[in-house]
Motif scaffolding. Structure first.
Motif, PDB file in Angstrom:
ATOM      1  N   LEU A 111       0.710  -1.280  -0.026  1.00  0.00           N
ATOM      2  CA  LEU A 111      -0.123  -0.019  -0.151  1.00  0.00           C
ATOM      3  C   LEU A 111       1.023   1.325  -0.123  1.00  0.00           C
ATOM      4  O   LEU A 111       0.702   2.288  -0.739  1.00  0.00           O
ATOM      5  CB  LEU A 111      -0.889   0.197   1.151  1.00  0.00           C
ATOM      6  N   SER A 112       1.801   1.238   0.818  1.00  0.00           N
ATOM      7  CA  SER A 112       2.863   2.500   0.813  1.00  0.00           C
ATOM      8  C   SER A 112       3.558   2.463  -0.560  1.00  0.00           C
ATOM      9  O   SER A 112       3.486   3.717  -1.133  1.00  0.00           O
ATOM     10  CB  SER A 112       3.870   2.226   1.983  1.00  0.00           C
ATOM     11  N   ASN A 113       3.929   1.542  -1.098  1.00  0.00           N
ATOM     12  CA  ASN A 113       4.783   1.576  -2.297  1.00  0.00           C
ATOM     13  C   ASN A 113       3.870   2.030  -3.543  1.00  0.00           C
ATOM     14  O   ASN A 113       3.969   2.788  -4.390  1.00  0.00           O
ATOM     15  CB  ASN A 113       5.385   0.306  -2.733  1.00  0.00           C
ATOM     16  N   THR A 114       2.519   1.744  -3.352  1.00  0.00           N
ATOM     17  CA  THR A 114       1.509   2.086  -4.497  1.00  0.00           C
ATOM     18  C   THR A 114       1.195   3.299  -4.488  1.00  0.00           C
ATOM     19  O   THR A 114       1.112   4.106  -5.497  1.00  0.00           O
ATOM     20  CB  THR A 114       0.188   1.356  -4.151  1.00  0.00           C
ATOM     21  N   THR A 115       1.212   4.077  -3.302  1.00  0.00           N
ATOM     22  CA  THR A 115       1.130   5.516  -3.194  1.00  0.00           C
ATOM     23  C   THR A 115       2.249   6.242  -3.930  1.00  0.00           C
ATOM     24  O   THR A 115       1.984   7.075  -4.252  1.00  0.00           O
ATOM     25  CB  THR A 115       0.839   5.775  -1.613  1.00  0.00           C
ATOM     26  N   THR A 116       3.643   5.666  -3.521  1.00  0.00           N
ATOM     27  CA  THR A 116       4.462   6.268  -3.865  1.00  0.00           C
ATOM     28  C   THR A 116       4.531   6.211  -5.637  1.00  0.00           C
ATOM     29  O   THR A 116       5.214   7.117  -6.093  1.00  0.00           O
ATOM     30  CB  THR A 116       5.765   5.533  -3.433  1.00  0.00           C
ATOM     31  N   CYS A 117       4.382   4.857  -6.046  1.00  0.00           N
ATOM     32  CA  CYS A 117       4.285   4.928  -7.515  1.00  0.00           C
ATOM     33  C   CYS A 117       3.264   6.085  -8.013  1.00  0.00           C
ATOM     34  O   CYS A 117       3.638   6.720  -9.270  1.00  0.00           O
ATOM     35  CB  CYS A 117       3.787   3.557  -7.954  1.00  0.00           C
ATOM     36  N   GLY A 118       2.286   6.238  -7.505  1.00  0.00           N
ATOM     37  CA  GLY A 118       1.224   7.151  -7.953  1.00  0.00           C
ATOM     38  C   GLY A 118       2.021   8.899  -7.783  1.00  0.00           C
ATOM     39  O   GLY A 118       1.835   9.601  -8.732  1.00  0.00           O
ATOM     40  N   GLN A 119       2.709   8.895  -6.932  1.00  0.00           N
ATOM     41  CA  GLN A 119       3.435  10.125  -6.676  1.00  0.00           C
ATOM     42  C   GLN A 119       4.494  10.328  -7.705  1.00  0.00           C
ATOM     43  O   GLN A 119       4.711  11.595  -8.218  1.00  0.00           O
ATOM     44  CB  GLN A 119       4.217  10.112  -5.330  1.00  0.00           C
ATOM     45  N   VAL A 120       5.089   9.277  -8.213  1.00  0.00           N
ATOM     46  CA  VAL A 120       6.154   9.412  -9.145  1.00  0.00           C
ATOM     47  C   VAL A 120       5.393   9.970 -10.458  1.00  0.00           C
ATOM     48  O   VAL A 120       5.840  10.838 -11.377  1.00  0.00           O
ATOM     49  CB  VAL A 120       6.705   8.044  -9.734  1.00  0.00           C
ATOM     50  N   VAL A 121       4.059   9.411 -10.768  1.00  0.00           N
ATOM     51  CA  VAL A 121       3.554  10.172 -11.931  1.00  0.00           C
ATOM     52  C   VAL A 121       3.099  11.478 -11.733  1.00  0.00           C
ATOM     53  O   VAL A 121       3.184  12.299 -12.698  1.00  0.00           O
ATOM     54  CB  VAL A 121       2.156   9.268 -12.033  1.00  0.00           C
ATOM     55  N   GLY A 122       2.829  11.804 -10.550  1.00  0.00           N
ATOM     56  CA  GLY A 122       2.505  13.121 -10.374  1.00  0.00           C
ATOM     57  C   GLY A 122       3.642  14.234 -10.482  1.00  0.00           C
ATOM     58  O   GLY A 122       3.477  15.420 -10.945  1.00  0.00           O
ATOM     59  N   LEU A 123       4.828  13.674 -10.055  1.00  0.00           N
ATOM     60  CA  LEU A 123       6.054  14.471 -10.317  1.00  0.00           C
ATOM     61  C   LEU A 123       6.422  14.615 -11.682  1.00  0.00           C
ATOM     62  O   LEU A 123       6.642  15.965 -11.973  1.00  0.00           O
ATOM     63  CB  LEU A 123       7.276  13.951  -9.384  1.00  0.00           C
ATOM     64  N   LEU A 124       6.140  13.508 -12.510  1.00  0.00           N
ATOM     65  CA  LEU A 124       6.265  13.644 -13.961  1.00  0.00           C
ATOM     66  C   LEU A 124       5.425  14.830 -14.432  1.00  0.00           C
ATOM     67  O   LEU A 124       5.619  15.655 -15.353  1.00  0.00           O
ATOM     68  CB  LEU A 124       6.158  12.368 -14.636  1.00  0.00           C
ATOM     69  N   ILE A 125       4.153  14.778 -14.215  1.00  0.00           N
ATOM     70  CA  ILE A 125       3.153  15.805 -14.687  1.00  0.00           C
ATOM     71  C   ILE A 125       3.439  16.937 -14.286  1.00  0.00           C
ATOM     72  O   ILE A 125       3.534  18.124 -15.013  1.00  0.00           O
ATOM     73  CB  ILE A 125       1.695  15.242 -14.013  1.00  0.00           C
ATOM     74  N   THR A 126       3.884  17.382 -13.086  1.00  0.00           N
ATOM     75  CA  THR A 126       4.665  18.572 -12.467  1.00  0.00           C
ATOM     76  C   THR A 126       5.612  19.236 -13.381  1.00  0.00           C
ATOM     77  O   THR A 126       5.564  20.327 -13.751  1.00  0.00           O
ATOM     78  CB  THR A 126       4.734  18.627 -11.103  1.00  0.00           C
ATOM     79  N   GLY A 127       6.543  18.083 -13.481  1.00  0.00           N
ATOM     80  CA  GLY A 127       7.691  18.559 -14.246  1.00  0.00           C
ATOM     81  C   GLY A 127       7.459  19.037 -15.567  1.00  0.00           C
ATOM     82  O   GLY A 127       8.310  20.048 -16.296  1.00  0.00           O
ATOM     83  N   LEU A 128       6.600  18.522 -16.124  1.00  0.00           N
ATOM     84  CA  LEU A 128       6.061  18.828 -17.611  1.00  0.00           C
ATOM     85  C   LEU A 128       5.113  20.254 -17.720  1.00  0.00           C
ATOM     86  O   LEU A 128       5.345  20.904 -18.624  1.00  0.00           O
ATOM     87  CB  LEU A 128       5.404  17.762 -18.419  1.00  0.00           C
ATOM     88  N   CYS A 129       4.325  20.264 -16.531  1.00  0.00           N
ATOM     89  CA  CYS A 129       3.243  21.348 -16.830  1.00  0.00           C
ATOM     90  C   CYS A 129       3.630  22.615 -16.109  1.00  0.00           C
ATOM     91  O   CYS A 129       3.203  23.534 -16.559  1.00  0.00           O
ATOM     92  CB  CYS A 129       1.979  20.609 -16.124  1.00  0.00           C
ATOM     93  N   GLN A 130       4.291  22.542 -15.000  1.00  0.00           N
ATOM     94  CA  GLN A 130       4.575  23.832 -14.224  1.00  0.00           C
ATOM     95  C   GLN A 130       5.366  24.844 -15.155  1.00  0.00           C
ATOM     96  O   GLN A 130       5.137  25.995 -14.883  1.00  0.00           O
ATOM     97  CB  GLN A 130       5.297  23.332 -12.936  1.00  0.00           C
ATOM     98  N   GLU A 131       6.401  24.518 -15.901  1.00  0.00           N
ATOM     99  CA  GLU A 131       7.169  25.277 -16.580  1.00  0.00           C
ATOM    100  C   GLU A 131       6.339  25.766 -17.901  1.00  0.00           C
ATOM    101  O   GLU A 131       6.411  26.727 -18.478  1.00  0.00           O
ATOM    102  CB  GLU A 131       8.626  24.746 -17.217  1.00  0.00           C
ATOM    103  N   ARG A 132       5.338  25.159 -18.418  1.00  0.00           N
ATOM    104  CA  ARG A 132       4.715  25.325 -19.478  1.00  0.00           C
ATOM    105  C   ARG A 132       3.637  26.129 -19.235  1.00  0.00           C
ATOM    106  O   ARG A 132       3.111  27.081 -19.861  1.00  0.00           O
ATOM    107  CB  ARG A 132       4.273  23.813 -20.384  1.00  0.00           C
ATOM    108  N   PHE A 133       2.669  25.883 -18.301  1.00  0.00           N
ATOM    109  CA  PHE A 133       1.494  26.272 -17.847  1.00  0.00           C
ATOM    110  C   PHE A 133       1.347  27.171 -16.519  1.00  0.00           C
ATOM    111  O   PHE A 133       0.636  28.020 -16.304  1.00  0.00           O
ATOM    112  CB  PHE A 133       0.218  25.125 -17.657  1.00  0.00           C
ATOM    113  N   GLY A 134       2.674  27.089 -15.759  1.00  0.00           N
ATOM    114  CA  GLY A 134       2.550  27.905 -14.717  1.00  0.00           C
ATOM    115  C   GLY A 134       2.203  27.203 -13.419  1.00  0.00           C
ATOM    116  O   GLY A 134       1.610  26.220 -13.213  1.00  0.00           O
ATOM    117  N   MET A 135       2.539  28.006 -12.260  1.00  0.00           N
ATOM    118  CA  MET A 135       2.129  27.317 -10.946  1.00  0.00           C
ATOM    119  C   MET A 135       0.539  27.294 -10.812  1.00  0.00           C
ATOM    120  O   MET A 135       0.018  26.189 -10.552  1.00  0.00           O
ATOM    121  CB  MET A 135       2.654  27.792  -9.647  1.00  0.00           C
ATOM    122  N   ARG A 136      -0.447  28.031 -11.052  1.00  0.00           N
ATOM    123  CA  ARG A 136      -1.517  28.395 -10.812  1.00  0.00           C
ATOM    124  C   ARG A 136      -2.303  27.336 -11.384  1.00  0.00           C
ATOM    125  O   ARG A 136      -3.340  26.590 -10.861  1.00  0.00           O
ATOM    126  CB  ARG A 136      -2.107  29.766 -11.148  1.00  0.00           C
TER     127      ARG A 136
END
Length: 534
Positions: A111-136
């Motif tokens: 369960l802990s590592n499943t959550t962690t795997c989801g966080q990896v996907v979220g981090l990838l999304i942020t790395g791609l989107c934050q610089e392109r679309f901004g923080m907000r």
């Protein structure tokens, strides 16, 4: 020696300047305005703690408010680890062992590592989107996703659904882990950014404190709502945070990188006290940001993930990764299962949760202490010697683990774990966020923090796998002896930090660009004079 010779980075004892590549990349900026911006930065460096908050409190309040997302995440991510000692959860998803319900170690890890795997996907999304679309826009998108994924957890009927829920919720959790840190580093001036970035750790500690209190209250519930209620409480966070972000200013550094100079100037004025900037200083400060952005481009930092591994950015990426890895391997991870640890030592469930509440409340106090330390000490000594303090405490835990286990030794272990948690939140926890926000090139800040956090999450998978097996009576059953494992890991972390981590306090982003471009050794960042910054 003439000024031109010095500016081109020729060897001058005790001095560094712009490299030729940086000079060539800086030809489009208005040097007169950059000079004005440099004077603004120099003035900001001289502001005291009271002055910087008086002059820039508007930007500080926005950063603190947006960082409440980490209170939400601290609550959310602590819930699943604490569930393993919650009777209602154990009865619903556990197995009966020797007349006592217990969640098997494989499911605790899973369960802990499943959550962690989801966080990896979220981090990838942020790395791609934050610089392109901004923080907000990225932030609001993550919050909307958060609202939807909570439904899966609340209405889970079996372990398979719970695994899916933990993965789905992990995605937005991963997104918020880096958004707030990058924003805190860019929305306010030099003497404030350390405190605001460190506040992220307050969110983790405060969120854990709230979650433990909610779980303590859940002990009185019977049936499935004993574990569903803590999940449902998560719904109280997203809507207020969305409203806050709708009115929050975007990062002026991001606006400059997008070529939106007028919008950047408006944010600079908005986040400072009216009248703080004299005529032409707002334009000068914005041009200074453009100047720093040009220095980044000279070091092949154009905004892609691959740029993190090119030129001098490779060293910055190593430091980013090292600081994040230490967050997992310094030894503080032994406190993640404090409740279960105390239960295994013979303490009641209620007492174990009460003790954990005390420990987590000290996390909040610890971050307040870190603000005092940041005022009088540099990032490097706080971080390096903070590691050593946790090594010593884990050594004491290991010693107690070798003794006969009694009520007295259990109490001693509880006190030592509380001190480990307190020490972590005085130094490593908050200062990590300060360092990782300052180390990257401005154009790579979002990607670099996301990548560093990705490495952190990968480390968490390993730690989350090991921790339950060390503690669980149905696995390795090391108990407090696991302290010796963390002593060894902590000493490796100490050696790396001492040799490789530089001081970043008091330097502007442009100055850090110059120091890295000139390949100044980590222990000499504060011992060289920077000339020819503009």
């Amino acid at each position: 020696m003439d000024e031109e010779h010095d500016l081109k980075g020729q060897p001058v004892p005790g001095q560094v300047g712009l490299t030729q590549a940086q000079i060539d990349a800086d030809i489009d900026v208005d040097l007169d305005l950059v000079h004005v911006g440099y004077q603004v930065v120099a003035r900001q460096k001289e502001e005291s703690f009271a002055q910087v908050w008086k002059q820039h409190w508007r930007g500080g309040v926005w950063s603190l408010a947006i960082s409440m997302a980490l209170w939400m995440e601290g609550y959310d991510t602590n819930v699943i680890n604490s569930f393993f000692a919650l009777p209602a959860f154990e009865e619903r998803f556990g197995t009966l062992v020797n007349g006592k319900w217990s969640v098997p170690a494989k499911h605790q890890t899973g369960l802990s590592n499943t959550t962690t795997c989801g966080q990896v996907v979220g981090l990838l999304i942020t790395g791609l989107c934050q610089e392109r679309f901004g923080m907000r826009k990225t932030f609001i998108g993550g919050m909307i996703l958060m609202i939807g994924t909570i439904f899966i957890a609340v209405f889970a009927t079996n372990l398979s659904m719970l695994y899916g829920a933990e993965f789905a919720m992990g995605v937005p959790w991963g997104m918020f882990q880096t958004l707030t840190t990058a924003y805190a580093s860019e929305i306010c001036p030099i003497n404030m950014r350390g405190y605001l970035a460190a506040w992220a750790s307050m969110g983790w500690g405060g969120g854990r404190f709230i979650s433990t209190g909610v779980l303590r209250a859940a002990l009185t519930y019977t049936g499935d709502w004993g574990w569903k209620m803590p999940y449902a409480v998560q719904w109280m966070w997203p809507v207020p945070l969305i409203v806050i972000v709708l009115f929050a200013p975007e990062s002026p550094w991001w606006l400059v990188r997008q070529g939106r100079m007028e919008d950047a100037k408006a944010v600079i004025k908005r986040t400072a006290r009216p009248g703080y900037y004299a005529d032409n200083e707002v334009a000068g400060y914005a041009e200074y940001m453009r100047h720093a952005d040009a220095l980044d481009r000279a070091d092949r930092a154009k905004g892609s993930f691959i740029d993190m591994f090119r030129g001098t950015n490779l060293r910055r990426t190593e430091i980013q990764m090292g600081v994040w890895v230490i967050q997992q391997w310094n030894g503080n991870a032994i406190t993640n299962l404090t409740t279960e640890f105390l239960q295994a030592a013979g303490m009641s469930t209620t007492f174990s949760f009460d003790f954990t509440i005390i420990s987590n409340s000290l996390s909040i106090v610890g971050v307040a202490v870190s603000w005092v330390l940041l005022r009088y000490m540099g990032r490097r000594p706080i971080y390096v010697w903070g590691i050593m303090s946790i090594v010593i405490l884990n050594m004491l835990i290991g010693i107690l683990g070798c003794l006969k286990q009694t009520t007295q030794t259990a109490m001693g272990l509880g006190v030592l774990m509380t001190l480990v948690n307190f020490s972590f939140h005085c130094n490593l926890g908050p200062v990590c966020y300060t360092i990782v926000g300052e180390i990257p090139a401005s154009r790579l800040r979002a990607q670099s923090i996301a990548w560093g956090r990705f490495v952190y999450v990968c480390s968490a998978i390993i730690v989350n796998f090991l921790n339950p097996y060390m503690i669980s009576t149905t696995a390795w059953n090391w108990g407090a002896k696991s302290g010796w494992f963390w002593v060894g890991a902590g000493l490796v972390c100490f050696a790396w930090a001492y040799l490789r981590m530089p001081e970043t306090a008091g330097f502007s982003f442009a100055e850090l660009d110059i120091l890295f471009a000139n390949k100044v050794p980590a222990r000499k960042f504060t011992k060289v004079e920077i000339r020819g910054e503009f």
